[in-house]
Design an enzyme around this catalytic site. Structure first.
Site, PDB file in Angstrom:
ATOM      1  N   ASP A 291       0.862  -1.174   0.000  1.00 16.81           N
ATOM      2  CA  ASP A 291       0.000   0.000   0.000  1.00 16.81           C
ATOM      3  C   ASP A 291       0.902   1.229   0.000  1.00 16.81           C
ATOM      4  O   ASP A 291       1.862   1.275   0.767  1.00 16.81           O
ATOM      5  CB  ASP A 291      -0.888  -0.014   1.251  1.00 16.81           C
ATOM      6  CG  ASP A 291      -2.270   0.525   0.979  1.00 16.81           C
ATOM      7  OD1 ASP A 291      -2.363   1.640   0.441  1.00 16.81           O
ATOM      8  OD2 ASP A 291      -3.255  -0.166   1.309  1.00 16.81           O
TER       9      ASP A 291
ATOM     10  N   GLU B  58      -6.313   4.165  -6.011  1.00 20.02           N
ATOM     11  CA  GLU B  58      -7.585   4.410  -5.327  1.00 20.02           C
ATOM     12  C   GLU B  58      -7.995   5.814  -5.718  1.00 20.02           C
ATOM     13  O   GLU B  58      -7.556   6.791  -5.128  1.00 20.02           O
ATOM     14  CB  GLU B  58      -7.446   4.295  -3.804  1.00 20.02           C
ATOM     15  CG  GLU B  58      -8.815   4.350  -3.139  1.00 20.02           C
ATOM     16  CD  GLU B  58      -8.793   4.875  -1.706  1.00 20.02           C
ATOM     17  OE1 GLU B  58      -9.730   4.567  -0.951  1.00 20.02           O
ATOM     18  OE2 GLU B  58      -7.868   5.609  -1.328  1.00 20.02           O
TER      19      GLU B  58
ATOM     20  N   ASP C   8      -2.985   4.863  -2.317  1.00 15.85           N
ATOM     21  CA  ASP C   8      -4.021   5.378  -1.426  1.00 15.85           C
ATOM     22  C   ASP C   8      -4.410   6.828  -1.721  1.00 15.85           C
ATOM     23  O   ASP C   8      -3.535   7.689  -1.835  1.00 15.85           O
ATOM     24  CB  ASP C   8      -3.476   5.296   0.004  1.00 15.85           C
ATOM     25  CG  ASP C   8      -4.512   5.655   1.040  1.00 15.85           C
ATOM     26  OD1 ASP C   8      -5.427   4.849   1.251  1.00 15.85           O
ATOM     27  OD2 ASP C   8      -4.408   6.743   1.639  1.00 15.85           O
TER      28      ASP C   8
ATOM     29  N   HIS D 247     -11.496  -2.877   2.634  1.00 18.64           N
ATOM     30  CA  HIS D 247     -11.419  -2.581   4.068  1.00 18.64           C
ATOM     31  C   HIS D 247     -12.136  -1.302   4.469  1.00 18.64           C
ATOM     32  O   HIS D 247     -12.182  -0.982   5.654  1.00 18.64           O
ATOM     33  CB  HIS D 247      -9.943  -2.494   4.472  1.00 18.64           C
ATOM     34  CG  HIS D 247      -9.273  -1.309   3.857  1.00 18.64           C
ATOM     35  ND1 HIS D 247      -9.069  -1.194   2.489  1.00 18.64           N
ATOM     36  CD2 HIS D 247      -8.785  -0.157   4.386  1.00 18.64           C
ATOM     37  CE1 HIS D 247      -8.494  -0.033   2.230  1.00 18.64           C
ATOM     38  NE2 HIS D 247      -8.302   0.609   3.366  1.00 18.64           N
ATOM     39  N   ASP D 248     -12.648  -0.543   3.496  1.00 20.41           N
ATOM     40  CA  ASP D 248     -13.378   0.696   3.791  1.00 20.41           C
ATOM     41  C   ASP D 248     -14.878   0.542   3.589  1.00 20.41           C
ATOM     42  O   ASP D 248     -15.619   1.515   3.734  1.00 20.41           O
ATOM     43  CB  ASP D 248     -12.921   1.825   2.847  1.00 20.41           C
ATOM     44  CG  ASP D 248     -11.510   2.285   3.114  1.00 20.41           C
ATOM     45  OD1 ASP D 248     -11.026   2.138   4.252  1.00 20.41           O
ATOM     46  OD2 ASP D 248     -10.878   2.804   2.163  1.00 20.41           O
TER      47      ASP D 248
END
Ligand code: TEU
Ligand code: CA
Length: 556
Positions: free
Chosen positions: A98, A258, A201, A330-331
């Site tokens: 990440d 993302e 991210d 995960h969000d």
């Protein structure tokens, strides 16, 4: 489209804190991941994205990095990381890290030096502005996690710093070439170490709308959503092309951005041949029915809406680039709890959703536990919420006038913690995740919903996912499923989501979105390649789809 080494693979997201705890401290770790590589290999996934394992105070679960070159002791050591890279490589698996470079942690030495000397070189790594306490903040933007995105610079009454996420996540100043070089160096260090690439991210946030100014307020707090600000922010391309040129491209790295709210005409620049990234997530399904007001105001999603969102994205991406498809991460809440109607929340319905999204054009990602159909958990008290975003949304709901019970219920449906409960390995205490006390409560349904149970049962969702992954990799269908055009079939039929994947052979993917039977007219004679039910009935050019039945058909 230029062909790339990763196009035909399936990706899998690991949330390390909740995957497998090897040392019994209740927190998943790198040794835990290492010990499960054979499991992942058997599932068939080949790209493994790890949510952050860098040194971090974990204010936002690792998305607040205090040392980009170090592994947080709670996750292990750099030796563990090196071993993971080697063990993964030996199995033909690629590790994707990440990359969190919109912000770092307020505990990063850069920020600490900036606090000591705001006018010095590290002060220019951040956005610091003079702002005496009686003056308005430099702008009225609302942080993603609530409240103004400015806070007092520690140690300075009359200075503030920018954080579009949590106050413990100060934004890095990408306008500063010295900061950019520092970031590129770090990225190249990881790529040289052998990581295959990065999931990037919140990257759209690195370009700020400058000079800072107020935007029209959209809530009673007088603040403005970052989404509105981003819509009017231009010029990110300069940063992203430099980033790609100096890091990813020379390494032929795999990158998945993302990216929320890119401008539609920018898609080829982001993910076309020679674009900034290899791919980016398609968040269109995740954004259905989101509300400006907050989570409490979100209406449930229907599969009909889901279908429309998927088809729109497929059309948008065709010829522009290769998107990455997800039903959860995960969000997000668990995909099966979010997208399936209550009657469809069965193993049959879960297989339907699995098949429909997995066979779309693009790179399929699974999030850990998705292969088991892990579901949202139940929060019986606000104290059970750990996630900072959920805690903020709970306050927003209360301020809007919801009772505490209703606020908890609303936030519970969308809480990021739904996805963060520990992986359910088996029916032993704590789902076999840890021998200690898990950092976040295990979903109580682990007693019946767990991997061991599904591995032992050939018709389980887990085995269905293995079939889907194998199908996409098979010599007969790979070309069609990876590169074939997606062409909606009978799109006006509300009860049906069906699409051709054009190729040699062409495949027809079809699912009944409702709890009543549906007679689907066939485009010609077909044979069944895959179904989520044992019985498949076709006669006189009609395929009788049972409730929530899913099939993959090939013409004969
Ligand atoms: O998410 C970026 C992002 O926009 C989301 O935070 C979204 O607004 C939020 O999840 C709504 O609840 C990334 C990471 O995926 C997320 O986990 C981090 O919290 C965030 O960046 C900050 O690094
Ligand atoms: Ca541990």
């Amino acid at each position: 489209m230029r062909r790339c080494w990763w196009h035909g693979k399936t990706a899998y997201q690991i949330y390390p804190k909740s995957f497998f705890d090897a040392n019994g401290d209740g927190i998943g770790d790198l040794q835990g991941i290492c010990s499960k590589l054979d499991y992942l290999k058997e599932l068939g996934v080949e790209l493994l994205w790890l949510s952050p394992v860098y040194c971090s105070p974990l204010a936002d679960q690792g998305y607040d990095i205090s040392d980009y070159y170090g592994i947080d002791p709670r996750f292990g050591t750099m030796e563990d990381m090196d071993r993971l890279l080697a063990e993964a490589k030996a199995r033909g698996l690629s590790i994707v890290m990440d990359l969190v470079v919109n912000h770092c942690s307020d505990e990063h030495p850069w920020f600490q030096r900036a606090c000591q000397d705001p006018d010095g070189p590290y002060g220019r790594y951040f956005y610091i502005r003079d702002c005496p306490p009686d003056q308005p903040l430099p702008c009225n933007w609302r942080s993603y996690f609530g409240g103004p995105c400015w806070d007092r610079l520690p140690g300075w009454e009359d200075k503030v710093y920018l954080h579009v996420f949590h106050r413990k996540q100060p934004d890095l100043n990408w306008e500063n070439p010295a900061l950019r070089q520092e970031i590129y160096q770090m990225i190249n260090w990881w790529l040289d170490k052998g990581v295959a690439g990065f999931r990037i991210d919140a990257i759209i946030n690195i370009k700020k709308h400058l000079p800072f100014r107020d935007f029209p307020a959209d809530r009673a707090d007088g603040l403005c959503s970052m989404d509105r600000v981003l819509e009017q922010t231009n010029g990110i391309g300069r940063f992203l092309s430099e980033l790609a040129e100096q890091t990813f491209r020379p390494h032929d790295a795999f990158t998945v951005g993302e990216v929320f709210h890119e401008k539609p005409e920018e898609l080829p620049q982001f993910i076309g041949d020679g674009g900034y990234f290899s791919t980016m997530f398609d968040f269109a399904p995740a954004l259905i029915n989101t509300s400006e007001k907050g989570w409490y105001d979100r209406r449930p999603v229907t599969l009909e809406q889901y279908k429309a969102a998927c088809f729109a994205s497929q059309a948008k991406a065709e010829g522009a680039g290769f998107l990455s498809n997800i039903i959860e991460n995960h969000d997000e809440p668990r995909g099966v709890s979010h997208f399936l109607p209550p009657k469809g929340r069965t193993e049959t319905g879960k297989k339907l959703l699995a098949g429909l999204y997995f066979l779309l054009k693009g790179l399929p990602f699974l999030y850990q536990g998705q292969e088991l159909g892990m579901e949202n958990t139940v929060f019986s008290s606000v104290n059970e919420l750990d996630d900072i975003s959920s805690l903020d949304e709970y306050q927003v709901a209360l301020q809007a006038g919801l009772t505490p019970a209703d606020a908890l219920e609303a936030v519970g449906r969308f809480s990021r913690d739904n996805a963060r409960t520990p992986f359910q390995w088996d029916s032993s205490p704590n789902a076999g995740f840890t021998t200690g006390t898990p950092w976040l409560r295990v979903n109580p349904n682990y007693t019946w919903l767990n991997l061991a149970e599904q591995q032992s049962r050939p018709d389980s969702l887990y085995h269905f996912y293995r079939q889907l992954i194998a199908l996409r990799r098979s010599s007969s269908y790979q070309e069609t499923l990876v590169y074939g055009l997606t062409e909606p079939y009978l799109p006006e039929e509300k009860q049906l989501m069906a699409y051709f994947r054009r190729g040699t052979p062409t495949l027809l993917v079809a699912g009944n979105l409702q709890s009543t039977p549906y007679a689907m007219h066939l485009p010609g004679p077909v044979r069944v390649i895959l179904s989520n039910l044992k019985t498949c009935t076709q006669e006189n050019g009609v395929f009788h789809l049972a409730p929530f039945q899913f099939v993959v058909l090939a013409s004969i």
